[in-house]
Design an enzyme around this catalytic site. Structure first.
Site, PDB file in Angstrom:
ATOM      1  N   GLU A   1     -16.892  -1.522  40.165  1.00 55.71           N
ATOM      2  CA  GLU A   1     -17.131  -2.929  39.483  1.00 55.71           C
ATOM      3  C   GLU A   1     -17.574  -2.575  37.991  1.00 55.71           C
ATOM      4  O   GLU A   1     -18.064  -1.756  38.019  1.00 55.71           O
ATOM      5  CB  GLU A   1     -18.619  -3.539  40.269  1.00 55.71           C
TER       6      GLU A   1
ATOM      7  N   CYS B   1     -21.056  -0.620  48.057  1.00 55.29           N
ATOM      8  CA  CYS B   1     -19.919   0.047  48.627  1.00 55.29           C
ATOM      9  C   CYS B   1     -20.767   1.263  49.003  1.00 55.29           C
ATOM     10  O   CYS B   1     -20.678   1.623  50.249  1.00 55.29           O
ATOM     11  CB  CYS B   1     -19.036   0.215  47.585  1.00 55.29           C
TER      12      CYS B   1
ATOM     13  N   LYS C   1     -25.823  -1.225  38.375  1.00 56.44           N
ATOM     14  CA  LYS C   1     -25.174  -0.236  37.290  1.00 56.44           C
ATOM     15  C   LYS C   1     -24.518  -1.055  35.986  1.00 56.44           C
ATOM     16  O   LYS C   1     -24.394  -2.450  36.228  1.00 56.44           O
ATOM     17  CB  LYS C   1     -23.799   0.612  37.728  1.00 56.44           C
TER      18      LYS C   1
END
Ligand code: UDX
Length: 431
Positions: free
Chosen positions: A157, A261, A322
């Site tokens: 991402e 994930c 993040k």
């Protein structure tokens, strides 16, 4: 080729836009009619650098179309890619295959071709592609020969479009026909192509994410050793990472990994091992170290807050799991804020694009800019390493804060520099 992509969430949408950009004719399908209407107007429902431009361009040149729901138009396409969600099952950590199963049923009900290629792109437990093939036979009821493939994605991402167009490798699982179709789809991308069976392809995905998560947890536990011995984790990972057998990537100490994930895939592969009565201790350690890493961070907050955090005003910089994404799934910020609220702290948070309004409602304040968030606060916490925080004017922060205390959960600052400005400063695994 003409490609039919079912499920235009994160993975499906980036795949649709990039395959159209590579010259394929692509139809993106989803059950969410609102999302499809937005996409038809070239509006991306997710924050992902470069994606909306690709959408607009390929909608305009008619290489990309969007539809709500699977229908018989699927027969106008050469292959279908299943990219629906496989959320984690609460009870055992296994991946929930409900949407994959429903999609397989729908596809098999509408396909009326001599043969058809169907590729799994969602992250699934090992053996799912074979289950899909069996369900096709069950639901299709015609002589259609289905060729099943597995082509797991490896997108990060915030980097997804770049990662799609410049992968380290492409995983191609399936029988001969499915492999040929996938090699054709990715013909223009020059990189190693790992051609194998579907089970090994599915395993490569889970194993890759587990290995990366393990590297992060290993770094985080080493950073705690540094914390108690006085060594510097950044120097340690520099020295360790120069060993070509280890490599420098994914060794940034911090508050732990998050996202859609790593947490899910480590639990999914653990559940498979447990199901087969294998030793799960390594999986358990990687998961536990990660879950405990935010607690290790909070110990530093308690240490710096002194006696109590009650009524303490705390600035939180970074909510996303993040940088470069608005995604807060399994974000460490949520666990940390929950704990601080329980201890009676008052939270002023800032993130360039993400928010946690659904999670915390009015219990925390979402500030319009990072400096507003530090006004009259006692401690500043860095939770996501956005560039804007790296470049922050700490002299301006200094004038705003009630007490000059910073705890850097992502090691974005140089400890000496920050301390020379008069701040008390703690970080992860650095003296
Ligand atoms: C990951 C994989 O990288 C990608 O290949 C796969 O397809 C999907 O899962 P993503 O979840 O987008 O991608 O994020 P990634 O950049 O891998 O970061 C995952 C988490 O690990 C983030 O919370 C990040 O902050 C953390 N991380 C990453 C560290 O704590 N230290 C590091 O050194 C690297």
């Amino acid at each position: 080729m003409k490609i039919y992509i079912v499920g235009v969430g994160y993975v499906g949408l980036v795949t649709a836009a990039c395959l159209a950009e590579l010259g394929h004719k692509v139809c993106g399908v989803d059950i969410d009619a609102k999302k499809i209407e937005k996409l038809k107007k070239g509006k991306s429902p997710i924050y992902e650098p470069g994606l909306e431009e690709l959408l607009k361009k390929n909608l305009k040149n008619k290489r990309l179309v969007f539809k709500t729901g699977i229908d018989k138009s699927i027969n106008d396409y050469d292959a279908a890619i299943i990219a629906v969600g496989t959320p984690e099952r609460e009870k055992d950590g296994r991946a929930d295959l409900y949407y994959v199963g429903e999609t397989a049923k729908q596809i098999s009900r509408h396909v009326r071709k001599k043969e058809f290629v169907v590729v799994g792109k969602s992250t699934v437990p090992i053996g799912t592609a074979q289950q899909i093939r069996d369900s096709f036979k069950m639901y299709n009821g015609t002589k259609t020969v289905f060729h099943i493939g597995s082509n797991p994605e490896t997108l990060r991402e915030g980097n997804a479009v770049y990662d799609f167009m410049n992968p380290d490798r492409i995983i191609i699982g399936g029988n001969k026909k499915a492999q040929q179709a996938l090699l054709g789809i990715y013909k223009k991308i020059k990189c190693p192509k790992v051609v194998t069976d579907t089970k090994s392809a599915e395993m490569i995905k889970l194993a890759s994410n587990f290995m990366l998560a393990m590297k992060i947890s290993a770094t985080n536990i080493l950073s705690r050793v540094c914390d108690v011995t006085g060594a510097d984790i950044d120097k340690v990972t520099e020295g360790v990472g120069l060993d070509g057998r280890i490599g420098p990537s994914f060794m940034k100490a911090g508050v732990g990994y998050g996202g859609s994930c790593f947490p899910k895939d480590t639990k999914s592969i653990r559940a498979i091992a447990e199901h087969h009565r294998l030793d799960t201790s390594l999986f358990d350690s990687v998961i536990k170290i990660n879950e405990d890493q935010s607690k290790w961070f909070l110990r530093k907050v308690d240490e710096m807050a002194g006696l109590t955090l009650k009524k303490g005003k705390i600035a939180v910089w970074g909510l996303a799991f993040k940088p470069e994404t608005d995604d807060i799934r399994e974000a460490p910020s949520i666990k940390i804020i929950e704990d601080l609220l329980e201890e009676g702290a008052e939270i002023n948070a800032y993130d360039p694009v993400a928010n946690v309004r659904d999670e915390f409602g009015g219990k925390i304040k979402h500030c319009k800019d990072m400096y507003e968030a530090t006004k009259n606060d006692q401690i500043l916490l860095i939770i996501t390493e956005w560039d804007c925080f790296k470049k922050a004017d700490l002299n301006k922060v200094k004038k705003q804060m009630a007490t000059l205390k910073i705890i850097d959960g992502r090691n974005v600052y140089n400890p000496k520099k920050v301390r020379s400005l008069g701040f008390e400063y703690l970080s992860m695994g650095r003296p």
